[in-house]
Design a protein around this motif. Structure first.
Motif, PDB file in Angstrom:
ATOM      1  N   ALA A  70       0.688  -1.729   0.000  1.00  0.00           N
ATOM      2  CA  ALA A  70       0.084  -0.069  -0.039  1.00  0.00           C
ATOM      3  C   ALA A  70       0.957   1.025   0.055  1.00  0.00           C
ATOM      4  CB  ALA A  70      -1.249   0.018   1.496  1.00  0.00           C
ATOM      5  N   ALA A  71       1.743   1.320  -0.805  1.00  0.00           N
ATOM      6  CA  ALA A  71       2.856   2.348  -0.849  1.00  0.00           C
ATOM      7  C   ALA A  71       3.501   3.311   0.304  1.00  0.00           C
ATOM      8  CB  ALA A  71       2.248   4.164  -1.811  1.00  0.00           C
ATOM      9  N   SER A  72       3.583   2.346   0.924  1.00  0.00           N
ATOM     10  CA  SER A  72       4.677   2.238   2.506  1.00  0.00           C
ATOM     11  C   SER A  72       5.899   1.594   2.691  1.00  0.00           C
ATOM     12  CB  SER A  72       3.297   2.243   3.714  1.00  0.00           C
ATOM     13  OG  SER A  72       3.471   0.902   3.299  1.00  0.00           O
ATOM     14  N   ASP A  73       5.938   0.470   1.736  1.00  0.00           N
ATOM     15  CA  ASP A  73       7.434   0.098   1.626  1.00  0.00           C
ATOM     16  C   ASP A  73       8.743   0.478   0.904  1.00  0.00           C
ATOM     17  OD1 ASP A  73       9.301  -1.970   2.483  1.00  0.00           O
ATOM     18  OD2 ASP A  73       8.404  -3.398   1.176  1.00  0.00           O
ATOM     19  N   ARG A  74       9.216   1.331   1.444  1.00  0.00           N
ATOM     20  CA  ARG A  74      10.433   2.096   0.598  1.00  0.00           C
ATOM     21  C   ARG A  74      11.335   0.917   0.949  1.00  0.00           C
ATOM     22  NH1 ARG A  74       9.231   7.437  -0.256  1.00  0.00           N
ATOM     23  NH2 ARG A  74      11.782   7.913  -0.834  1.00  0.00           N
ATOM     24  N   ASN A  75      11.220  -0.391   1.852  1.00  0.00           N
ATOM     25  CA  ASN A  75      12.947  -0.734   1.333  1.00  0.00           C
ATOM     26  C   ASN A  75      12.626  -1.569   0.105  1.00  0.00           C
ATOM     27  OD1 ASN A  75      11.911  -1.622   4.256  1.00  0.00           O
ATOM     28  ND2 ASN A  75      10.923  -3.570   4.330  1.00  0.00           N
ATOM     29  N   GLY A  76      14.473  -1.195   0.046  1.00  0.00           N
ATOM     30  CA  GLY A  76      14.852  -2.114  -1.772  1.00  0.00           C
ATOM     31  C   GLY A  76      15.023  -0.227  -2.226  1.00  0.00           C
ATOM     32  N   GLU A  77      14.902   0.536  -1.215  1.00  0.00           N
ATOM     33  CA  GLU A  77      15.206   1.636  -2.416  1.00  0.00           C
ATOM     34  C   GLU A  77      16.445   2.398  -2.575  1.00  0.00           C
ATOM     35  OE1 GLU A  77      13.617   6.863  -2.314  1.00  0.00           O
ATOM     36  OE2 GLU A  77      12.956   5.165  -0.965  1.00  0.00           O
ATOM     37  N   ALA A  78      16.880   1.725  -1.767  1.00  0.00           N
ATOM     38  CA  ALA A  78      19.253   1.952  -1.320  1.00  0.00           C
ATOM     39  C   ALA A  78      19.526   0.521  -2.423  1.00  0.00           C
ATOM     40  CB  ALA A  78      19.361   1.126   0.040  1.00  0.00           C
ATOM     41  N   GLU A  79      18.630  -0.222  -3.238  1.00  0.00           N
ATOM     42  CA  GLU A  79      18.749  -1.351  -3.629  1.00  0.00           C
ATOM     43  C   GLU A  79      18.792  -1.118  -5.437  1.00  0.00           C
ATOM     44  OE1 GLU A  79      18.438  -5.494  -5.858  1.00  0.00           O
ATOM     45  OE2 GLU A  79      17.634  -5.197  -3.625  1.00  0.00           O
ATOM     46  N   LEU A  80      17.409   0.156  -5.049  1.00  0.00           N
ATOM     47  CA  LEU A  80      17.319   0.561  -6.562  1.00  0.00           C
ATOM     48  C   LEU A  80      18.289   1.428  -7.219  1.00  0.00           C
ATOM     49  CD1 LEU A  80      13.382   1.583  -6.276  1.00  0.00           C
ATOM     50  CD2 LEU A  80      14.489  -0.161  -8.205  1.00  0.00           C
ATOM     51  N   VAL A  81      19.001   2.357  -5.965  1.00  0.00           N
ATOM     52  CA  VAL A  81      20.372   3.648  -6.304  1.00  0.00           C
ATOM     53  C   VAL A  81      21.200   2.211  -6.515  1.00  0.00           C
ATOM     54  CG1 VAL A  81      21.237   5.077  -4.861  1.00  0.00           C
ATOM     55  CG2 VAL A  81      18.505   5.152  -4.915  1.00  0.00           C
ATOM     56  N   ALA A  82      21.654   1.136  -5.952  1.00  0.00           N
ATOM     57  CA  ALA A  82      22.592   0.538  -5.900  1.00  0.00           C
ATOM     58  C   ALA A  82      22.214   0.397  -7.577  1.00  0.00           C
ATOM     59  CB  ALA A  82      22.924  -0.306  -4.848  1.00  0.00           C
ATOM     60  N   ILE A  83      22.012   0.161  -7.656  1.00  0.00           N
ATOM     61  CA  ILE A  83      21.020  -0.806  -9.374  1.00  0.00           C
ATOM     62  C   ILE A  83      21.357   0.224 -10.606  1.00  0.00           C
ATOM     63  CG2 ILE A  83      20.009  -2.249 -11.013  1.00  0.00           C
ATOM     64  CD1 ILE A  83      19.456  -3.945  -7.794  1.00  0.00           C
ATOM     65  N   TYR A  84      20.734   1.243 -10.023  1.00  0.00           N
ATOM     66  CA  TYR A  84      19.945   1.884 -11.714  1.00  0.00           C
ATOM     67  C   TYR A  84      20.610   3.541 -11.471  1.00  0.00           C
ATOM     68  CZ  TYR A  84      16.944  -1.525 -12.608  1.00  0.00           C
ATOM     69  OH  TYR A  84      15.477  -2.557 -12.261  1.00  0.00           O
ATOM     70  N   GLY A  85      20.979   4.171  -9.727  1.00  0.00           N
ATOM     71  CA  GLY A  85      21.412   4.943  -9.933  1.00  0.00           C
ATOM     72  C   GLY A  85      20.815   6.269  -9.086  1.00  0.00           C
ATOM     73  N   PRO A  86      21.071   7.230  -8.198  1.00  0.00           N
ATOM     74  CA  PRO A  86      20.315   7.678  -8.359  1.00  0.00           C
ATOM     75  C   PRO A  86      19.318   8.674  -9.104  1.00  0.00           C
ATOM     76  CG  PRO A  86      22.551   8.893  -8.027  1.00  0.00           C
ATOM     77  CD  PRO A  86      22.148   7.851  -8.596  1.00  0.00           C
ATOM     78  N   ASP A  87      19.207   8.898 -10.161  1.00  0.00           N
ATOM     79  CA  ASP A  87      18.135   9.745 -11.173  1.00  0.00           C
ATOM     80  C   ASP A  87      17.471   9.079 -11.497  1.00  0.00           C
ATOM     81  OD1 ASP A  87      19.967  12.319 -10.528  1.00  0.00           O
ATOM     82  OD2 ASP A  87      20.840  12.083 -11.956  1.00  0.00           O
ATOM     83  N   GLN A  88      17.437   7.704 -11.720  1.00  0.00           N
ATOM     84  CA  GLN A  88      17.065   6.800 -12.391  1.00  0.00           C
ATOM     85  C   GLN A  88      16.152   6.359 -11.247  1.00  0.00           C
ATOM     86  OE1 GLN A  88      18.397   4.106 -14.783  1.00  0.00           O
ATOM     87  NE2 GLN A  88      16.604   3.170 -16.295  1.00  0.00           N
ATOM     88  N   ALA A  89      16.426   5.354  -9.913  1.00  0.00           N
ATOM     89  CA  ALA A  89      16.306   5.250  -9.160  1.00  0.00           C
ATOM     90  C   ALA A  89      15.077   6.382  -8.434  1.00  0.00           C
ATOM     91  CB  ALA A  89      17.124   4.767  -8.086  1.00  0.00           C
ATOM     92  N   ALA A  90      14.796   7.636  -8.578  1.00  0.00           N
ATOM     93  CA  ALA A  90      14.329   8.509  -8.078  1.00  0.00           C
ATOM     94  C   ALA A  90      12.950   8.620  -9.075  1.00  0.00           C
ATOM     95  CB  ALA A  90      14.829  10.233  -8.356  1.00  0.00           C
TER      96      ALA A  90
END
Length: 89
Positions: free
Chosen positions: A60-80
């Motif tokens: 329900a849009a409250s889970d931000r777990n894994g966001e750091a992994e997104l940044v590590a994989i895609y970079g800060p701009d694409q993850a954002a």
């Protein structure tokens, strides 16, 4: 968008996002798989983003777990960008 729609089960969203996906070049069978939550066929480069989107929508849009992994994989701009699109959906 299709992965979030698969979680939300909105027929109107499914129709809209399916049309947008096919206009962007996705085959109908790929759209159907994404709408059922099947991610095994997904290109490896896209899988982390789709898994994150699925988990985010399921929580329900409250889970931000894994966001750091997104940044590590895609970079800060694409993850954002991925997170921004999720909020827009």
């Amino acid at each position: 968008m299709l992965v979030v729609t698969a979680v939300n089960q909105c027929l109107y969203c499914a129709a809209f996002h399916s049309r947008a996906a096919t206009l962007s070049g996705l085959a109908l069978d790929e759209v159907a798989l994404l709408l059922t939550g099947e991610l095994q066929h997904t290109p490896a480069a896209e899988l982390p983003a789709l898994l994150y989107a699925h988990g985010w929508a399921a929580a329900a849009a409250s889970d931000r777990n894994g966001e750091a992994e997104l940044v590590a994989i895609y970079g800060p701009d694409q993850a954002a960008g991925i997170v921004l699109v999720l909020h827009m959906i």
